[in-house]
Scaffold this motif. Structure first.
Motif, mmCIF file in Angstrom:
data_model
loop_
_atom_site.group_PDB
_atom_site.id
_atom_site.type_symbol
_atom_site.label_atom_id
_atom_site.label_comp_id
_atom_site.label_asym_id
_atom_site.label_seq_id
_atom_site.Cartn_x
_atom_site.Cartn_y
_atom_site.Cartn_z
ATOM 1 N N GLU A 232 0.969 -1.301 -0.072
ATOM 2 C CA GLU A 232 0.055 0.007 -0.090
ATOM 3 C C GLU A 232 0.766 1.118 0.107
ATOM 4 O O GLU A 232 0.291 2.516 -0.353
ATOM 5 N N LEU A 233 2.313 1.153 0.541
ATOM 6 C CA LEU A 233 3.016 2.299 0.404
ATOM 7 C C LEU A 233 3.057 3.094 -1.138
ATOM 8 O O LEU A 233 3.081 4.322 -1.235
ATOM 9 N N GLU A 234 3.021 2.127 -2.035
ATOM 10 C CA GLU A 234 2.863 2.552 -3.239
ATOM 11 C C GLU A 234 1.734 3.524 -3.714
ATOM 12 O O GLU A 234 2.031 4.426 -4.635
ATOM 13 N N ASN A 235 0.646 3.304 -3.016
ATOM 14 C CA ASN A 235 -0.404 4.002 -3.345
ATOM 15 C C ASN A 235 -0.543 5.382 -2.575
ATOM 16 O O ASN A 235 -1.521 6.085 -2.770
ATOM 17 N N LEU A 236 0.190 5.487 -1.504
ATOM 18 C CA LEU A 236 0.218 6.762 -0.862
ATOM 19 C C LEU A 236 0.802 8.018 -1.602
ATOM 20 O O LEU A 236 1.683 7.865 -2.510
ATOM 21 N N PRO A 237 0.529 9.180 -1.147
ATOM 22 C CA PRO A 237 1.031 10.492 -1.972
ATOM 23 C C PRO A 237 2.506 10.284 -1.988
ATOM 24 O O PRO A 237 3.310 10.048 -0.883
ATOM 25 N N GLY A 238 2.893 10.254 -3.093
ATOM 26 C CA GLY A 238 4.509 10.551 -3.357
ATOM 27 C C GLY A 238 4.818 9.305 -3.574
ATOM 28 O O GLY A 238 6.237 9.004 -4.075
ATOM 29 N N PRO A 245 10.417 6.030 6.281
ATOM 30 C CA PRO A 245 10.407 5.688 7.663
ATOM 31 C C PRO A 245 9.399 4.709 7.993
ATOM 32 O O PRO A 245 9.588 3.878 8.774
ATOM 33 N N LEU A 246 8.295 4.990 7.046
ATOM 34 C CA LEU A 246 7.139 3.840 7.383
ATOM 35 C C LEU A 246 7.544 2.641 7.021
ATOM 36 O O LEU A 246 7.300 1.577 7.594
ATOM 37 N N ALA A 247 8.161 2.392 5.867
ATOM 38 C CA ALA A 247 8.713 1.266 5.199
ATOM 39 C C ALA A 247 9.510 0.527 6.279
ATOM 40 O O ALA A 247 9.504 -0.510 6.330
ATOM 41 N N GLU A 248 10.691 1.356 6.850
ATOM 42 C CA GLU A 248 11.637 0.989 7.538
ATOM 43 C C GLU A 248 10.904 0.524 8.721
ATOM 44 O O GLU A 248 11.048 -0.759 9.418
ATOM 45 N N ALA A 249 9.934 1.011 9.593
ATOM 46 C CA ALA A 249 9.144 0.536 10.568
ATOM 47 C C ALA A 249 8.639 -0.588 10.258
ATOM 48 O O ALA A 249 8.395 -1.579 11.385
ATOM 49 N N LEU A 250 7.853 -1.194 9.195
ATOM 50 C CA LEU A 250 7.321 -2.068 8.897
ATOM 51 C C LEU A 250 8.167 -3.382 8.908
ATOM 52 O O LEU A 250 7.753 -4.310 9.336
ATOM 53 N N ILE A 251 9.265 -3.050 8.310
ATOM 54 C CA ILE A 251 10.263 -4.399 8.125
ATOM 55 C C ILE A 251 10.829 -4.506 9.597
ATOM 56 O O ILE A 251 10.908 -5.667 10.005
ATOM 57 N N ALA A 252 11.123 -3.607 10.522
ATOM 58 C CA ALA A 252 11.480 -3.787 11.696
ATOM 59 C C ALA A 252 10.399 -4.409 12.470
ATOM 60 O O ALA A 252 10.817 -5.254 13.431
ATOM 61 N N GLN A 314 1.942 8.469 10.706
ATOM 62 C CA GLN A 314 1.293 9.811 10.821
ATOM 63 C C GLN A 314 2.206 11.139 10.252
ATOM 64 O O GLN A 314 1.945 12.289 10.154
ATOM 65 N N LEU A 315 3.849 10.613 9.695
ATOM 66 C CA LEU A 315 4.459 11.480 9.197
ATOM 67 C C LEU A 315 3.858 11.975 7.792
ATOM 68 O O LEU A 315 3.285 11.019 6.849
ATOM 69 N N PRO A 316 3.991 13.272 7.481
ATOM 70 C CA PRO A 316 3.940 13.559 6.026
ATOM 71 C C PRO A 316 4.653 12.962 4.914
ATOM 72 O O PRO A 316 5.780 12.534 5.318
#
Length: 662
Positions: A232-238, A245-252, A314-316
């Motif tokens: 779903e990260l691919e569908n977020l803005p940008g 940071p969100l991708a790294e948090a998911l892997i962690a 919640q980060l932009p």
């Protein structure tokens, strides 16, 4: 503004809401089913209204119904322009295919053209994008035209149905169940928390010598939820790179969950001391009830990772970071004729067998063939799909007969149940092929009940035609350009080796660490790992001990491969965060050796030495290291062992089952 789906979910009792979100990370299946259901209802209402005004039957708009449900099920673009373009392409393909079928009155000419349409759709599907829904719509619309044989003077009404169906689908996409990427991500993170709670509870109850399958199952569910969120990260803005940071948090979170489950399975007495079990239960309860997370010493890293995941969500978006990386060119499509030839050959065989059994319902056999060869790359996958289709159809017939018997001919009750069954069809659309076949059969039974055509003989004929289609598919997959399961699995493993090599090189580059490049490489690695697991999936349906043993041992090595790669990524990120870059020479040397090993394993024809006896598959997982350099070295060794053992499972005939070589 909250959507209709959000209002519905929030109105549910808390236990029901938690169960729904846990079962469907991101609420993707629920949204797909809801869109199909509401689009069907809206199309039915508009068709009745237009029909009443124009003085024609709703059957004159019938093609609009498959158009509208497939526009909702097969199209999920978040961008409005792309969504409108695909809906228009699907509707146009359906209208043209239906018209072509209706204009060809010669039965065998119609069949020949249908075979050509199926082959063309199978070939173009390899190009992805809009060709997938276009091919699906063209096939379904063609058999609708062959079955209905509409009056050519009434074709303009069917085109009206196409317009109505497409318009209703767009309305549902835009207004009724609109696309909200951030909300899907929030639901995905909630699902991860709920599944982690289940994993912790299962781990706390695990005893030495106990059955490890529930523990592995809970870990698989956590990994599946993380994969959905990561996609779903691919569908977020940008896009993905704007949310590093969100991708790294998911892997962690995933690597810590894998570490917990694997350590517990390998040495439960050490991993689950009484104080650790108490901490697991406390953290599980806090996750389940959405309370502040306790930070007991054994599980403090996991609690911190979950908190970081909530913060990162919640980060932009960092658009500047995303723009700093040039997007790689799309991979070239190496389209081959094999899918088209196999699909067309199986369709021809299914038409011959299906028409010999019934001149009116032969298309059920052809539909079975068409679905069987969608996303099928080996004989084993074709066999597995045929078994799922037949079993789901058989179970659906029994349930449909029971429902129709209970309704006692009540048309209104059957009409009420049809949208519910349509929701269930598309809820299971990707998740379970067996359940999708089951619910499609229930929908067919309800449709025949509404039109007064339901008989036990017709439903049994559906089962017979399904079996004919399944047999046609198996025969063609076996004899026409066959591709064995082990060959396909080996190809996928070679692709995984290349992705693993790229990820290791991105984790330990010659210069500074590029965390965006590492995030992208990890995503590609996860995709290749999922493709290999899918290639091995046919072994799951074979009850033979050899097939079960090979599947379990190979899956174990793939879990270890995933874990050790995630440990490598976590270690280099810790080193980078602690200003420990560049890594010491021994780490660089180990990375170079690992990259060379992965390159050697991926070479065609490579086979490891015979089974050394102690392959480490039952060896307890070492406890985590506080020093990221030692963690990195240990992870590189573990990854090498797991990849070599996986290659051995795929190439050593003494450890393969006969089903694997089918």
């Amino acid at each position: 503004m909250p959507t209709l789906l959000t209002l519905f979910v929030n109105a549910l009792p808390a236990p029901t809401r938690r169960s729904l979100v846990r079962a469907d990370p991101g609420m993707l299946r629920t949204a797909r089913g809801a869109r199909a259901m509401f689009a069907f209802l809206l199309t039915l209402l508009l068709s009745l209204l237009v029909g009443a005004i124009a003085g024609v039957s709703v059957l004159d708009f019938l093609i609009g119904f498959p158009v509208t449900v497939f526009c909702c099920a097969a199209i999920g673009d978040d961008e409005t322009r792309a969504r409108i373009g695909k809906i228009a392409a699907l509707a146009l393909a359906a209208g043209l295919s239906f018209t072509l079928s209706a204009l060809i009155h010669s039965t065998w000419t119609n069949h020949i053209v249908f075979i050509a349409v199926i082959g063309a759709a199978a070939y173009m599907r390899q190009y992805g994008g809009p060709w997938i829904p276009v091919g699906l719509a063209a096939n379904v619309a063609y058999f609708f035209g062959a079955f209905l044989q509409p009056d050519t003077e009434m074709l303009h009404w069917q085109w009206g149905g196409v317009v109505i169906g497409a318009a209703c689908a767009l309305i549902v996409h835009q207004l009724v169940v609109p696309h909200r990427p951030w909300r899907r991500m929030r639901w995905s993170v909630i699902a991860i928390r709920m599944r982690l709670a289940r994993l912790l509870a299962t781990t706390a109850a695990f005893e030495p010598g106990g059955n490890s399958k529930p523990l592995r199952g809970q870990l698989d569910r956590v990994a599946a939820a993380v994969t959905i969120a990561e996609t779903e990260l691919e569908n977020l803005p940008g896009g993905r790179l704007a949310h590093r940071p969100l991708a790294e948090a998911l892997i962690a979170v995933l690597v810590l969950a894998e570490r917990l489950a694997l350590q517990t399975e390998g040495d439960p007495a050490r991993a689950c001391a009484p104080e650790t079990r108490a901490a697991m239960r406390a953290l599980s309860e806090a996750l389940r009830c959405d309370r502040p997370l306790p930070r007991a010493a054994p599980l403090e890293p996991l609690a911190d990772a979950i908190a970081e995941l909530d913060r990162a969500r919640q980060l932009p978006p960092d658009h500047d970071a995303a723009r700093s990386v040039e997007a790689p060119p799309p991979a070239p499509v190496n389209a081959v004729l094999r899918p088209a030839i196999q699909s067309a050959s199986a369709a021809a065989l299914a038409i011959l067998g299906g028409a010999a059994l019934s001149h009116d319902r032969w298309y059920w056999a052809v539909i079975t063939v068409f679905v069987m060869f969608t996303g099928t790359y080996s004989r084993g996958q074709a066999l597995a799909k045929s078994m799922k289709r037949t079993f789901g159809t058989f179970a659906g017939i029994l349930v449909a007969m029971g429902i129709v018997w209970a309704l006692h001919g009540d048309v209104h009750a059957a009409l009420f149940l049809m949208p519910v069954a349509i929701f269930c069809v598309f809820y299971a659309y990707i998740q379970s092929y067996t359940w999708m076949a089951f619910w499609i059969t229930v929908v067919v039974g309800l449709l025949f009940s509404v039109t007064g055509r339901f008989t036990d003989q017709v439903m049994l004929l559906r089962l017979e035609e399904t079996v004919i289609g399944a047999l046609a598919g198996i025969i063609v997959a076996t004899l026409v350009l066959p591709r064995r399961t082990d060959v396909h699995a080996r190809d996928q493993f070679n692709a995984l080796c290349k992705a693993a090599q790229d990820t290791v090189e991105a984790a330990l580059p010659s210069g500074a660490l590029d965390r965006l490049a590492l995030t992208a490489a990890l995503h590609d690695f996860e995709a290749k790992l999922a493709a290999l697991r899918e290639a091995l999936d046919p072994l799951r349906l074979i009850p033979a001990p050899a097939a079960m043993r090979q599947r379990d041992r190979t899956q174990r090595q793939l879990v270890l491969t995933s874990y050790w790669m995630h440990e490598i990524a976590l270690a280099v990120r810790q080193m980078d965060g602690r200003k420990g870059w560049p890594p010491p020479a021994e780490a660089q040397c180990a990375a170079h050796d690992l990259a060379g090993l992965l390159s050697m394993i991926a070479k065609p024809g490579y086979a490891p030495d015979a089974d050394p006896g102690d392959d480490g598959r039952d060896r307890p997982l070492p406890q985590e290291e506080s020093d990221p350099v030692r963690s990195l070295l240990r992870a590189k060794k573990g990854l090498a062992e797991a990849m070599i053992e996986t290659a051995r499972m795929l190439t050593d005939r003494s450890r393969q089952s006969r089903a694997f070589r089918f």
